[in-house]
Scaffold this motif. Structure first.
Motif, PDB file in Angstrom:
ATOM      1  N   THR A 326       1.335  -1.343   0.067  1.00 52.08           N
ATOM      2  CA  THR A 326       0.271  -0.132  -0.626  1.00 52.08           C
ATOM      3  C   THR A 326       0.760   1.208  -0.073  1.00 52.08           C
ATOM      4  N   VAL A 327       1.804   1.133   0.901  1.00 53.96           N
ATOM      5  CA  VAL A 327       2.615   2.268   0.718  1.00 53.96           C
ATOM      6  C   VAL A 327       3.430   2.465  -1.106  1.00 53.96           C
ATOM      7  N   GLN A 328       4.029   1.340  -0.896  1.00 53.73           N
ATOM      8  CA  GLN A 328       5.136   1.583  -1.739  1.00 53.73           C
ATOM      9  C   GLN A 328       3.847   1.969  -3.379  1.00 53.73           C
ATOM     10  N   VAL A 329       3.173   1.675  -3.536  1.00 56.83           N
ATOM     11  CA  VAL A 329       1.718   2.357  -3.923  1.00 56.83           C
ATOM     12  C   VAL A 329       1.246   4.010  -4.171  1.00 56.83           C
ATOM     13  N   ALA A 343       0.551  19.268  -5.272  1.00 61.25           N
ATOM     14  CA  ALA A 343       2.001  19.441  -4.354  1.00 61.25           C
ATOM     15  C   ALA A 343       1.842  19.309  -3.331  1.00 61.25           C
ATOM     16  N   ALA A 344       0.686  19.740  -2.412  1.00 62.48           N
ATOM     17  CA  ALA A 344       0.344  20.073  -1.665  1.00 62.48           C
ATOM     18  C   ALA A 344      -0.516  18.461  -0.717  1.00 62.48           C
ATOM     19  N   GLU A 345      -0.795  17.879  -1.904  1.00 68.31           N
ATOM     20  CA  GLU A 345      -1.329  16.738  -1.405  1.00 68.31           C
ATOM     21  C   GLU A 345      -1.071  15.819  -1.301  1.00 68.31           C
ATOM     22  N   ALA A 346       0.573  15.563  -2.297  1.00 69.26           N
ATOM     23  CA  ALA A 346       1.352  14.438  -2.556  1.00 69.26           C
ATOM     24  C   ALA A 346       2.789  14.843  -1.918  1.00 69.26           C
ATOM     25  N   ALA A 347       2.698  15.603  -1.051  1.00 72.47           N
ATOM     26  CA  ALA A 347       3.638  15.680   0.334  1.00 72.47           C
ATOM     27  C   ALA A 347       2.731  15.527   1.758  1.00 72.47           C
ATOM     28  N   GLU A 348       1.624  15.483   1.802  1.00 76.64           N
ATOM     29  CA  GLU A 348       0.567  14.977   2.882  1.00 76.64           C
ATOM     30  C   GLU A 348       0.723  13.849   2.882  1.00 76.64           C
ATOM     31  N   LEU A 349       0.581  13.203   1.213  1.00 84.41           N
ATOM     32  CA  LEU A 349       0.765  11.636   1.377  1.00 84.41           C
ATOM     33  C   LEU A 349       1.728  10.751   1.755  1.00 84.41           C
ATOM     34  N   LEU A 350       3.284  11.703   1.409  1.00 83.57           N
ATOM     35  CA  LEU A 350       4.310  11.347   1.572  1.00 83.57           C
ATOM     36  C   LEU A 350       4.842  11.125   2.869  1.00 83.57           C
ATOM     37  N   ARG A 351       5.174  12.205   3.603  1.00 88.12           N
ATOM     38  CA  ARG A 351       5.303  12.253   5.092  1.00 88.12           C
ATOM     39  C   ARG A 351       4.985  11.060   5.851  1.00 88.12           C
ATOM     40  N   LEU A 353       5.542   8.214   5.054  1.00 86.27           N
ATOM     41  CA  LEU A 353       5.424   7.292   4.616  1.00 86.27           C
ATOM     42  C   LEU A 353       7.086   7.336   5.048  1.00 86.27           C
ATOM     43  N   LEU A 354       7.337   8.044   5.757  1.00 84.35           N
ATOM     44  CA  LEU A 354       8.757   8.209   5.860  1.00 84.35           C
ATOM     45  C   LEU A 354       8.858   7.518   7.379  1.00 84.35           C
ATOM     46  N   ALA A 355       8.090   7.460   8.374  1.00 84.50           N
ATOM     47  CA  ALA A 355       8.262   6.451   9.459  1.00 84.50           C
ATOM     48  C   ALA A 355       9.127   5.554   9.595  1.00 84.50           C
ATOM     49  N   PRO A 356       9.461   4.850  10.735  1.00 82.78           N
ATOM     50  CA  PRO A 356      10.088   4.002  10.025  1.00 82.78           C
ATOM     51  C   PRO A 356       9.522   2.414   9.928  1.00 82.78           C
ATOM     52  N   THR A 357       8.479   2.607  10.694  1.00 79.80           N
ATOM     53  CA  THR A 357       7.002   1.818  11.217  1.00 79.80           C
ATOM     54  C   THR A 357       6.205   1.808   8.875  1.00 79.80           C
ATOM     55  N   ALA A 358       6.786   2.547   8.379  1.00 76.90           N
ATOM     56  CA  ALA A 358       6.056   2.369   7.211  1.00 76.90           C
ATOM     57  C   ALA A 358       7.551   2.181   5.799  1.00 76.90           C
ATOM     58  N   LEU A 359       8.185   2.854   5.922  1.00 76.60           N
ATOM     59  CA  LEU A 359       9.194   2.701   5.218  1.00 76.60           C
ATOM     60  C   LEU A 359      10.699   2.496   5.280  1.00 76.60           C
ATOM     61  N   GLY A 360      11.871   2.669   4.989  1.00 76.54           N
ATOM     62  CA  GLY A 360      12.733   2.619   5.404  1.00 76.54           C
ATOM     63  C   GLY A 360      14.813   1.787   4.688  1.00 76.54           C
ATOM     64  N   ALA A 361      15.435   1.544   5.227  1.00 72.06           N
ATOM     65  CA  ALA A 361      16.029   1.151   5.146  1.00 72.06           C
ATOM     66  C   ALA A 361      15.728  -0.582   4.638  1.00 72.06           C
ATOM     67  N   GLU A 362      15.634  -0.620   5.985  1.00 73.02           N
ATOM     68  CA  GLU A 362      15.052  -2.446   5.703  1.00 73.02           C
ATOM     69  C   GLU A 362      13.177  -2.110   5.020  1.00 73.02           C
ATOM     70  N   ALA A 368      11.144   4.330  -0.048  1.00 70.74           N
ATOM     71  CA  ALA A 368      11.437   5.355   0.696  1.00 70.74           C
ATOM     72  C   ALA A 368      12.162   6.033   0.128  1.00 70.74           C
ATOM     73  N   GLY A 369      13.560   6.166  -1.002  1.00 72.01           N
ATOM     74  CA  GLY A 369      14.676   6.901  -1.419  1.00 72.01           C
ATOM     75  C   GLY A 369      13.799   7.676  -2.458  1.00 72.01           C
ATOM     76  N   GLY A 370      12.190   7.076  -3.882  1.00 77.17           N
ATOM     77  CA  GLY A 370      11.609   7.691  -4.140  1.00 77.17           C
ATOM     78  C   GLY A 370      10.597   9.012  -3.154  1.00 77.17           C
ATOM     79  N   ALA A 371      10.522   8.512  -2.373  1.00 76.91           N
ATOM     80  CA  ALA A 371       9.810   9.532  -1.282  1.00 76.91           C
ATOM     81  C   ALA A 371      10.069  10.686  -1.214  1.00 76.91           C
ATOM     82  N   HIS A 372      11.419  10.497  -0.987  1.00 80.12           N
ATOM     83  CA  HIS A 372      12.639  11.613  -0.020  1.00 80.12           C
ATOM     84  C   HIS A 372      12.958  12.791  -1.707  1.00 80.12           C
ATOM     85  N   ARG A 373      12.987  11.861  -2.407  1.00 87.06           N
ATOM     86  CA  ARG A 373      13.115  12.833  -4.242  1.00 87.06           C
ATOM     87  C   ARG A 373      12.011  12.908  -3.866  1.00 87.06           C
TER      88      ARG A 373
END
Length: 462
Positions: A326-329, A343-351, A353-362, A368-373
């Protein structure tokens, strides 16, 4: 107990089997000679009933046929209906995973695993463990998924490679989702080389491996290998009877077609997959088709249709609590929203996702890199260059562990452009040089020699 490696049956000791043969022979009113003929001697039956020899699989089949029972009951004492009933319930659990909730399916698979282990039914136990691995993948617990698929491989250790391929493929997918692209490729390529070199032409196993290899090849920028794997998968498809396997192949092939710019062909391939998944009522895989079709429309510039397909995929996956997918989509949906001026809706959707329980190095490093990009691009559009640089650097840190060459090269270009615009020319040149290094190293430089081609298949098979 010793294990019958051909059927995954843990057979009893020879003395137990001998007593069982003696009892059944007596009940049938047969002499040792009558039971033995025409393949064996009365002396052999006498030795077997005394528990001094372990019957071979061929002997067990002969004896079972003469005694009106099954090999399994003769070897273990279990009535055959136990395994049959367990297999039926495993099918029900698989259907629950396909159409319902992964947690509900996992509860069923756990109970079935314990029951199969208690009955020493190795094949059924491994099937339950594979189901648990798929549940863990869907819920995003990649560590558990890797361990479960490894357990399934261990259970099937003495089985031929084609039997172990689903477990091996599952482990490779878990590594892929964790961002370990090179290792995922290594697992799949090693299995392909072993299958092709041994002459074990198993279409189902080969199709599963070639299809699974497309995604890591694409993420690493090895587009030629992805295209070759897709070509081989398409050639294998007519030899495979499992519609779910064929549908997965069409979905994987679409990624390669997109890279070649064959958007219409990719969409047609996804439509075939979608039709098959609808017939099978497999909601997770159907959601993946909507996901890929959204990606196809985005590549083709039809952002309205892309947004619609991605929202459908997200809703379907969220309803099944397939957290990681789900978070990858949502990352790809955010990209489309940004390109549509939201852009505002996109940013609201992305932030979130960067929590450790959503996406991350593992847990989904590529996305996760795509979200930061994307957050970096949004920050640049707002004129916040410090935040943009921070997001680009975070994305680079994540993706450098994955080997996603194309994404790394693109990020280095974005970072270099940002540094150049803010007057840091030397730092910008360093970023550009790093990006060129990544761009120059897809395919064989990154992965080593390609897998061996399959042996020449019989004329008319392809």
């Amino acid at each position: 107990m010793a294990e019958n490696s051909t059927h995954g049956i843990r057979a009893d000791e020879p003395s137990d089997i001998g007593r069982r043969v003696l009892r059944l022979r007596t009940e049938k009113g047969l002499t040792q000679k009558q039971l033995a003929e025409p393949a064996y001697t009365a002396a052999y039956i006498s030795t077997l009933e005394a528990g001094r020899v372990r019957p071979s699989e061929t002997a067990l089949r002969h004896l079972a046929g003469r005694l009106g029972t099954t090999v399994e009951e003769l070897a273990t004492g279990r009535p055959p209906h136990l395994a049959t009933e367990l297999r039926m319930r495993l099918t029900d659990a698989r259907r629950t995973l396909a159409t319902g909730d992964a947690e509900d399916a996992a509860a069923l698979f756990r109970a079935l695993r314990a029951e199969a282990a208690a009955l020493s039914l190795v094949n059924e136990e491994s099937t339950a463990v594979l189901g648990l691995g798929d549940c863990a993948l869907e819920s995003g617990d990649l560590t558990a998924a890797r361990d479960l698929f490894a357990d399934a491989e261990t259970l099937l250790a003495d089985q031929p490679l084609p039997r172990r391929v689903p477990a091996l493929r599952g482990r490779a997918v878990a590594h892929l989702l964790a961002g370990e692209l090179r290792y995922a490729c290594y697992l799949l390529e090693t299995a392909l080389d072993e299958l092709n070199a041994s002459g074990m032409h198993d279409p189902d196993a080969l199709l599963l491996l070639y299809t699974a290899s497309i995604a890591p090849y694409m993420d690493m920028g090895a587009h030629a290998r992805a295209a070759h794997a897709a070509e081989l998968a398409l050639a294998l498809a007519p030899q495979v009877d499992d519609p779910a396997l064929v549908a997965a192949m069409h979905r994987g092939v679409a990624r390669s077609l997109i890279a070649e710019g064959r958007i219409a062909d990719a969409d047609a391939s996804l439509a075939k997959a979608q039709e098959l998944y609808q017939q099978l009522h497999i909601r997770t895989e159907l959601a993946h088709c909507h996901w890929m079709r959204g990606y196809v429309h985005a590549q083709d510039g039809n952002l309205r249709k892309a947004e619609s397909e991605l929202r459908t995929a997200r809703d379907m996956l969220a309803s099944k609590r397939a957290v990681l997918f789900t978070v990858q989509v949502e990352v790809e949906l955010a990209d489309v929203l940004r390109r549509r001026g939201k852009a505002a809706e996109a940013a609201e959707l992305l932030r979130p996702l960067l929590a450790p329980t959503a996406l991350g190095a593992e847990r989904g490093a590529v996305h996760a890199g795509g979200a930061h990009r994307l957050l970096g691009l949004i920050s640049e559009d707002r004129g916040d260059t410090d935040a943009a640089e921070e997001h680009y650097c975070a994305a680079l840190s994540l993706l450098e562990r994955t080997g996603a060459a194309g994404d790394l090269a693109d990020l280095c270009r974005l970072l270099g452009d940002l540094l150049r615009r803010t007057g840091r020319t030397e730092a910008a040149l360093d970023a550009y040089r790093t990006g060129l290094g990544h761009r120059a190293a897809p395919g064989t430089t990154t992965l080593g020699p390609a897998p061996k081609a399959p042996p020449q298949w019989p004329v008319g098979r392809i």
